[in-house]
Design an enzyme around this catalytic site. Sequence first.
Site, PDB file in Angstrom:
ATOM      1  N   CYS A  30       0.807  -1.220   0.000  1.00  0.00           N
ATOM      2  CA  CYS A  30       0.000   0.000   0.000  1.00  0.00           C
ATOM      3  C   CYS A  30       0.841   1.271   0.000  1.00  0.00           C
ATOM      4  O   CYS A  30       0.353   2.336  -0.368  1.00  0.00           O
ATOM      5  CB  CYS A  30      -0.945   0.010   1.200  1.00  0.00           C
ATOM      6  SG  CYS A  30      -2.121  -1.358   1.204  1.00  0.00           S
TER       7      CYS A  30
ATOM      8  N   HIS B 135      -9.049   3.579  -1.691  1.00  0.00           N
ATOM      9  CA  HIS B 135      -7.640   3.215  -1.492  1.00  0.00           C
ATOM     10  C   HIS B 135      -7.152   2.461  -2.734  1.00  0.00           C
ATOM     11  O   HIS B 135      -7.236   1.236  -2.797  1.00  0.00           O
ATOM     12  CB  HIS B 135      -7.536   2.350  -0.241  1.00  0.00           C
ATOM     13  CG  HIS B 135      -6.175   1.822   0.072  1.00  0.00           C
ATOM     14  ND1 HIS B 135      -5.003   2.348  -0.443  1.00  0.00           N
ATOM     15  CD2 HIS B 135      -5.787   0.771   0.870  1.00  0.00           C
ATOM     16  CE1 HIS B 135      -3.973   1.657   0.020  1.00  0.00           C
ATOM     17  NE2 HIS B 135      -4.435   0.697   0.809  1.00  0.00           N
TER      18      HIS B 135
ATOM     19  N   CYS C 182       0.438   2.134   6.555  1.00  0.00           N
ATOM     20  CA  CYS C 182       0.657   0.731   6.894  1.00  0.00           C
ATOM     21  C   CYS C 182       0.732  -0.075   5.605  1.00  0.00           C
ATOM     22  O   CYS C 182       0.090   0.260   4.606  1.00  0.00           O
ATOM     23  CB  CYS C 182      -0.459   0.205   7.793  1.00  0.00           C
ATOM     24  SG  CYS C 182      -2.112   0.278   7.064  1.00  0.00           S
TER      25      CYS C 182
ATOM     26  N   GLY D  27       1.502  -4.192   3.691  1.00  0.00           N
ATOM     27  CA  GLY D  27       1.597  -5.634   3.806  1.00  0.00           C
ATOM     28  C   GLY D  27       2.998  -6.071   4.201  1.00  0.00           C
ATOM     29  O   GLY D  27       3.998  -5.480   3.787  1.00  0.00           O
TER      30      GLY D  27
END
Length: 391
Positions: free
Chosen positions: A89, A347, A377, A379
Amino acid sequence: MGEAYIVAARRTAGGRRKGRLRGWHPAALAARVLEDLVAQTGIDPALIEDVIMGCVSQGGEQSTQVGRNAILASSLPDSIPAVTIDRQCGSSQQAVQFAAQAVMSGTQDIVIAAGVESMTRVPMGSPVTLYKEAGIGTGPYPDAVEARYGTRNISQFIGAEMIAEKHGFSKERMDAFALESHRRAAAATRAGAFRAEIIPLQGLDETGDPVLHDTDEGIRYDATPESIAAVRPLTEKNLITAATASQMCDGASGVMVVSERALKAHGLVPLARIHSFCVTAGDPVIMLEEPLRATDVALERAGMSLGEIDLFEVNEAFASVPMAWLKHTGADPDKLNVNGGAIALGHPLGGTGTKLMSTLIHTLRARGERYGMQAMCEGGGIANVTILEAL
């Protein structure tokens, strides 16, 4: 060490999955952002030394180096190189940090950092399932990962629920956070707060006819506590629902990063200076809690206190993430995601880093504020934090 300045920051409005941007090839969508950044600055595009493109689901139409394909799909000269990166992300936020490193080191003067994701045309997780089609393998996590962490079932949904349980967040509190995201996004849109950052595009309406796409499509203007509470759960313990998770989204975004030398040589006007940044990593199972520690590291590295930061953008991957961040830092919630976040605005995975950065820069400038912090944040238990100074 040199300085790194942002002279343009733009994004498409978020398109709901199978929504108004469904007709756009992701490389063409990214190409439009690249062209717009050049138009915003008036710079000769031949002077651009690199394009760093974030993208998570690098399969299908986002395969074969989507960053390079965006250049080929644009009106920019094919002499411009590009690379596509995946920090989950945080991919396009990392693109900014890589661009800043290049500029601050003096090895390059003009770099575009961007990101793209079409979650309509390349569904989330689709590259992960290829091993099933091949009939061999166990997916992205080998036996060594399972042996080390006791599971191969590493999931952001599970991580988000673990955070909620660890910090004592009830479903009702997370529902309330989600509702506030929609309310802030709706108010910001009605006030024209996103106008300076959004690139108007031609989209498709529900019947397939052309329609102007210049507002974020996922905002629930009529959201109520009851409608949020009624949304189906995504996890076994019913803490996380689709309403308290970020929306699947199609979109692209980007910023142009330049050195002080380029700033002066080409008469460019800076919007912001990249003040400091860091990337950290931790537990890959709870995964999404790493922005808490990364924020501490970023502030220490910058020699700043939390009170010196005027606005915060902490990606709303799930409501539990910014809520845990608020609890950890003690930050003023009225300074966090002031125009709503990914729960309302969407997102687009690899495109979110520069999307949030565009919003942060333009919001700081509109409010006459100075410092902004962006935390993401990611993965695998990674987090990027970037501190900007609006100019």
